[in-house]
Design an enzyme around this catalytic site. Structure first.
Site, mmCIF file in Angstrom:
data_model
loop_
_atom_site.group_PDB
_atom_site.id
_atom_site.type_symbol
_atom_site.label_atom_id
_atom_site.label_comp_id
_atom_site.label_asym_id
_atom_site.label_seq_id
_atom_site.Cartn_x
_atom_site.Cartn_y
_atom_site.Cartn_z
ATOM 1 N N LYS A 63 63.434 46.845 49.591
ATOM 2 C CA LYS A 63 63.935 46.103 50.755
ATOM 3 C C LYS A 63 65.413 45.785 50.569
ATOM 4 C CE LYS A 63 59.349 44.540 51.829
ATOM 5 N NZ LYS A 63 58.284 43.559 51.705
ATOM 6 N N GLN A 91 57.371 37.784 49.804
ATOM 7 C CA GLN A 91 56.604 38.945 49.342
ATOM 8 C C GLN A 91 55.189 38.507 48.950
ATOM 9 O OE1 GLN A 91 57.734 42.230 49.365
ATOM 10 N NE2 GLN A 91 55.585 42.640 48.927
ATOM 11 N N ASP A 117 58.402 39.599 59.277
ATOM 12 C CA ASP A 117 57.171 40.337 58.974
ATOM 13 C C ASP A 117 56.187 40.299 60.153
ATOM 14 O OD1 ASP A 117 57.044 41.723 56.588
ATOM 15 O OD2 ASP A 117 56.626 39.937 55.377
#
Ligand code: NDP
Length: 278
Positions: free
Chosen positions: A52, A96, A119
């Site tokens: 990322k 995460q 997300d």
């Protein structure tokens, strides 16, 4: 002959488009910034976080990395999220997953402002997706839609079957296919006569989490098959939920693993960072 849908190439196209957009935004004085939080040092998570960061660098998005120790408390994590929610220069926040067991994942996801939830996991964004309002959309299913569109595969009016109903893949996938005017059926572990249903699909999206479960017996001749699954086999090689060699000769198009859906997830995350919750 079947078409192999090239997720690597399509994700690169998307990243290059985003790079141009970010340069144009910078010229107007607008900067994008993604905060990525990792708690603990799970090696798979470290690889994802690193990828990322690299994607942000490539596109020109500023990234802030928070690598917190395993023993970080829930309160400390929530406090950090709160401070990032309040920062005007941060427009995306990502934690995460998985977080260590002593931290409640739901609380963490709820703490991220829906306006910075790149997300697309916050219930507000999930709700917006289901009622057709603007908001962040979960990256993997959004990537599947892009793979289909950019491969010239029409969704409207098609019989679409989603195998799997998880919150991060199956359910948002079904909502997106519906939004694109597909006729959608969702299957799961309690579905009866599974093959009968998957064989109806013009477009079959498989997110079942079982290596090579879907073989030729699950697909209709000429169908499009999208394989979301990722597994590492005993020889450390990647494979999907679909048995590619068995299925491919029967389909019109199929995604490989690796190089299919996988690279699209990060591309769509970058898209969410750049576009905001439009
Ligand atoms: P989950 O394990 O959360 O969900 C699996 C779904 O499949 C569940 O709905 C389950 O049903 C259903 N299922 C399991 N076994 C069967 C069966 N034998 N018959 C019918 N249905 C079954 O997985 P995820 O959605 O998180 O992930 C799916 C796959 O996609 C995994 O391989 C994962 O690694 C991969 N993945 C890939 C990503 C990428 O970037 N490419 C991102 C996210 C995931 P029930 O609900 O009844 O239990």
């Amino acid at each position: 002959m079947y078409q192999v849908i090239d997720g690597k190439k399509i994700s690169q196209e998307i990243k290059d488009e985003l790079k141009e957009k970010v340069a144009a935004m910078k010229a107007e004085g607008v900067e994008r910034c993604l905060a990525v939080i990792q708690v603990g040092s799970d090696p798979a998570s470290s690889v994802y976080v690193n990828n990322k960061k690299k994607a942000c660098e490539y596109i020109g998005i500023k990234s802030l990395a928070y690598e917190l120790p395993e023993e970080t408390t829930e309160e400390e994590l929530l406090e950090l999220i709160g401070s990032l929610n309040a920062r005007e220069d941060v427009n995306g926040i990502l934690v995460q997953l998985p977080v260590p067991e002593h931290i409640n994942e739901d609380k963490v996801l709820l703490a991220i402002s829906p306006k910075k939830d790149v997300d697309g996991f916050h219930p507000v964004n999930v709700g917006n997706l289901s009622i057709g309002r603007p908001g962040y959309v979960s990256c993997t299913p959004a990537g599947v839609i892009q793979l289909l569109k950019r491969s010239g595969i029409e969704i409207a009016g098609k019989e679409c079957v989603v195998l799997g109903r998880s919150n991060i893949v199956g359910k948002p996938m079904a909502m997106l296919l519906l939004r694109e005017n597909g006729t959608v059926t969702v299957c799961h572990s309690r579905t009866r006569d599974l093959r009968e249903i998957t064989k109806r699909a013009d477009i079959l999206v498989v997110a079942v989490g079982r290596p090579k479960m879907v073989d030729a017996g699950y697909v209709k001749e000429g169908a499009v098959v999208i394989d979301v699954g990722i597994h590492r086999n005993e020889n450390n090689r990647l494979c999907g939920d679909v048995d590619f060699d068995s299925v491919a000769p029967h389909v019109s198009a199929i995604t490989p693993v690796p190089g299919g859906v996988g690279p699209m997830t990060i591309a769509m995350l970058m898209n969410n960072c750049v576009e905001g919750c439009r």
